[in-house]
Scaffold this active site. Sequence first.
Site, PDB file in Angstrom:
ATOM      1  N   TYR A 287       0.850  -1.191   0.000  1.00 51.71           N
ATOM      2  CA  TYR A 287       0.000   0.000   0.000  1.00 51.71           C
ATOM      3  C   TYR A 287       0.889   1.246   0.000  1.00 51.71           C
ATOM      4  O   TYR A 287       1.890   1.297   0.712  1.00 51.71           O
ATOM      5  CB  TYR A 287      -0.884   0.039   1.248  1.00 51.71           C
ATOM      6  CG  TYR A 287      -1.766  -1.164   1.446  1.00 51.71           C
ATOM      7  CD1 TYR A 287      -3.073  -1.178   0.975  1.00 51.71           C
ATOM      8  CD2 TYR A 287      -1.286  -2.296   2.116  1.00 51.71           C
ATOM      9  CE1 TYR A 287      -3.893  -2.286   1.171  1.00 51.71           C
ATOM     10  CE2 TYR A 287      -2.092  -3.407   2.312  1.00 51.71           C
ATOM     11  CZ  TYR A 287      -3.393  -3.397   1.835  1.00 51.71           C
ATOM     12  OH  TYR A 287      -4.200  -4.497   2.022  1.00 51.71           O
ATOM     13  N   HIS A 298      -7.018   0.104  -1.547  1.00 51.63           N
ATOM     14  CA  HIS A 298      -6.622  -0.970  -2.459  1.00 51.63           C
ATOM     15  C   HIS A 298      -5.098  -1.013  -2.530  1.00 51.63           C
ATOM     16  O   HIS A 298      -4.453   0.008  -2.726  1.00 51.63           O
ATOM     17  CB  HIS A 298      -7.222  -0.692  -3.846  1.00 51.63           C
ATOM     18  CG  HIS A 298      -6.798  -1.667  -4.890  1.00 51.63           C
ATOM     19  ND1 HIS A 298      -7.297  -2.950  -4.954  1.00 51.63           N
ATOM     20  CD2 HIS A 298      -5.921  -1.544  -5.923  1.00 51.63           C
ATOM     21  CE1 HIS A 298      -6.749  -3.569  -5.981  1.00 51.63           C
ATOM     22  NE2 HIS A 298      -5.909  -2.741  -6.586  1.00 51.63           N
ATOM     23  N   LYS A 329      -3.520  -5.037  -9.773  1.00 52.63           N
ATOM     24  CA  LYS A 329      -2.236  -4.696  -9.167  1.00 52.63           C
ATOM     25  C   LYS A 329      -1.130  -4.869 -10.206  1.00 52.63           C
ATOM     26  O   LYS A 329      -1.325  -5.517 -11.228  1.00 52.63           O
ATOM     27  CB  LYS A 329      -1.954  -5.589  -7.955  1.00 52.63           C
ATOM     28  CG  LYS A 329      -3.063  -5.579  -6.908  1.00 52.63           C
ATOM     29  CD  LYS A 329      -2.714  -6.458  -5.729  1.00 52.63           C
ATOM     30  CE  LYS A 329      -3.942  -6.790  -4.885  1.00 52.63           C
ATOM     31  NZ  LYS A 329      -4.674  -5.620  -4.421  1.00 52.63           N
TER      32      LYS A 329
END
Length: 351
Positions: A287, A298, A329
């Site tokens: 993160y 997210h 991602k």
Amino acid sequence: MRAEIVKDRVLVEKKAINEFYNNGYYGRPKSSGLELTLIEAVYLAFRGKIEVEHEGKVLEFSDLFKEASILQPSFELKYIVYKDLRERGFYVQPGVTDFRVYPRGSHPGKGAAKQFIYVRSERAPMPLRDLLRSLAAAENVRKQMVLAIVDEESDITFYDVKRPRLKGEMKEPLYPDINADATFLEDRVVVWDEEASKTLFENGFYGKPLDSQRLQLSLVESRYLLEKGVLNINNRQDESMDVDAFSKMASEIEPEFNLKSSVYTDLRDKGVVPKTGFKFGSHFRVYSQVESPTKIPHSEYLIHSIPMDHEFTLPVMSRAIRLANSVRKRMLYAILTDDGVDYIDIGRLKM
């Protein structure tokens, strides 16, 4: 038009310069004519533009292809990629990797190449050192590095390879008022003090509450906090552990501990928040910022730690990247070097 194989090149008469180089940017003009690579020559033969002689005999296309495969390692792989790119409308020339590719609307003499292409078979292990060497070659001339992987059915998957800019927004407090006691249990550490547990979890997103009063920490989190002087860690016999003793015991539990710990420390020092990436099959999910454990954003990256002598198994790499993309991602690999930790970002690319 006739051409002749000379060593690992194909020479065509002078008039080919105007037809093939000036109009299609094939080969390199020489005083004796146009010099083509084997790949360019086979492609032009496929299109019916040239006939290639070898040892006084005009070769059929199949014989030319076989001869080229003998003369040039990985010829068929590179030909498959070259043909695909040419038929997509790109101008392609030999490069310091395998090919350099010009952006649409550009060509040699009009603009610079945009991409360096590095071709691999899905079956062949890919040494990390080879990948880094190709990436450095592209970076040195400010080109995009593209990895082209050819599978067993000759389909091509393209990957963009680059170095990410990892910089988080966490202003990590050093917790000057905390010097909490913790115990190294069987394979994790527990912080016993309620106030310290709350501060570490809420202000740095360390660990996971064991209950309302205690915090359980991973091994890499524990070593980091021990090294920062935030924790005093004892073993189950209540013997004090320094960083070396802790690392030795942690390495016996997890063989990759030192590698993961080095990466974890580097990520924290960059201001990001690494947490376990086990559910995604990687070492960490990362993160950029976590303001509160009740408002977890997210995660942006999955990161897997690898040593410098690592060899990628390409189906495994492909699976990791596909999974990262499916959960929105980026897949990063963290590399432990003599100078610290380096990162590469590998993601699928539409050409």
